[in-house]
Design a protein around this motif. Structure first.
Motif, PDB file in Angstrom:
ATOM      1  N   TYR A 155       3.918   9.875   3.611  1.00 56.14           N
ATOM      2  CA  TYR A 155       3.597   8.832   4.584  1.00 56.14           C
ATOM      3  C   TYR A 155       3.381   7.481   3.888  1.00 56.14           C
ATOM      4  CZ  TYR A 155       2.891  12.306   8.311  1.00 56.14           C
ATOM      5  OH  TYR A 155       3.069  13.298   9.243  1.00 56.14           O
ATOM      6  N   TYR A 174       2.078   4.333   9.221  1.00 62.77           N
ATOM      7  CA  TYR A 174       2.299   5.295   8.135  1.00 62.77           C
ATOM      8  C   TYR A 174       1.067   5.402   7.237  1.00 62.77           C
ATOM      9  CZ  TYR A 174       7.288   5.844   9.174  1.00 62.77           C
ATOM     10  OH  TYR A 174       8.486   6.142   9.769  1.00 62.77           O
ATOM     11  N   LYS A 177      -1.507   7.473   8.880  1.00 64.79           N
ATOM     12  CA  LYS A 177      -1.176   8.893   8.778  1.00 64.79           C
ATOM     13  C   LYS A 177      -1.527   9.420   7.391  1.00 64.79           C
ATOM     14  CE  LYS A 177       2.552   8.946  12.212  1.00 64.79           C
ATOM     15  NZ  LYS A 177       4.010   9.179  12.443  1.00 64.79           N
TER      16      LYS A 177
END
Length: 328
Positions: A155, A174, A177
């Motif tokens: 990620y 991202y 995450k």
């Protein structure tokens, strides 16, 4: 032998750059501006090849210095060639040859070397995109900087790719995450903060930096960038405190004095404190061979202009003298 080698190299570069620049009177004239540009581009290519992974700023500054240093002696040669015209017809005429003395000083402490180095450095800082990205590196990898979790790293790398294309919203998703998988992933929070700042969301940027600092209290990037975020929020006292906190950890970090100097000069209208801090930054940049020296130099010139408007150059000169800095 070293000086002779540089002279030969300089002649080869002159021939390469100006071999086709013929003027009306069948002469070749040395073009200093083009010569500077060519050498700056050479240094820029060298800088672009520097590997930044797991390196602290001082180490990167030293490598950048080496890239510039390689061009200095050749540039010294070029400076002395600036007013020389080579008449092509002389090759056909039987004229007495004249000796041309070209002196190259390779000593980094010499006036000649410094003048050539700083002129090259200014041009590189203004025109080489690679140098800005290299010297913006603030962090060495620590225990929690990166993650050992493969999914979190996946990620994170996608976030980096999105950041490079300036898709900051996707990058933030991202990075979120990544920290959801590994909550101790400091670099993910750092980059999240940068993206929030790019989107002018300074509160979230500060929040991300603070989370990073809880993981690694000595993270240089979040410590420095919190100050920048506070400046954008016009909370200048908080920005100064943030820089002072960075100074407690790294008292010889020129970014501390540069940041505080800019705030006092540009935002708080305090020329004395602005100049005092900028002089400290300037000297530390020189000590660390950092190309950011030219940025501090520009701010000092701007402060000089303000002192001149106030007809108070005596105070400007006094502060420079206290730091043993020459106006030249």
């Amino acid at each position: 032998m070293k000086t002779n080698r540089f002279i030969i190299l300089g002649l080869l570069i002159v021939q390469s750059i100006f071999g086709q620049e013929k003027e009306k009177k069948n002469t070749f004239k040395f073009n200093k501006e083009n010569f500077l540009k060519e050498l700056s581009q050479n240094a820029c290519k060298c800088i672009d090849s520097i590997d930044t992974f797991n390196k602290i700023k001082d180490s990167l500054a030293s490598e950048i210095n080496n890239c510039i240093d390689k061009q200095v002696s050749v540039y010294q040669f070029g400076i002395q060639m600036a007013d020389i015209e080579i008449d092509l017809d002389k090759k056909k005429k039987k004229e007495e040859k004249k000796d041309i003395n070209i002196l190259i000083n390779p000593d980094p402490n010499s006036k000649e070397y410094k003048e050539a180095y700083y002129e090259l450095e200014r041009d590189i800082v203004d025109n080489c995109t690679s140098i800005k990205s290299k010297i913006s590196i603030n962090d060495k990898v620590n225990h929690n900087s990166l993650s050992s979790n493969n999914l979190a790293l996946e990620y994170y790398n996608k976030g980096l790719d999105a950041t490079k294309t300036e898709d900051y919203k996707s990058a933030i998703n991202y990075y979120k995450k990544a920290v959801a998988v590994d909550s101790d992933f400091a670099f993910a929070y750092d980059n999240m903060g940068i993206c929030y700042r790019k989107l002018n969301n300074y509160d979230e940027a500060i929040n991300a930096y603070e989370k990073s600092l809880k993981i690694d209290p000595y993270g240089l990037m979040p410590l420095q960038n919190i100050g920048v975020a506070y400046i954008y929020k016009k909370e200048y006292k908080k920005a100064i405190k943030a820089y002072e906190k960075l100074g407690d950890i790294q008292p010889d970090n020129p970014e501390v004095f540069y940041g505080i100097g800019v705030i006092y000069f540009q935002n708080l209208n305090n020329l004395e404190k602005g100049l005092d801090n900028m002089c400290k930054a300037y000297l530390l940049y020189i000590q660390k061979k950092s190309p950011y020296r030219s940025d501090a130099e520009k701010i000092i010139q701007m402060i000089y202009t303000e002192y001149k408007k106030k007809n108070n150059l005596s105070e400007f000169n006094k502060i420079l003298e206290e730091h043993n800095i020459s106006q030249n």
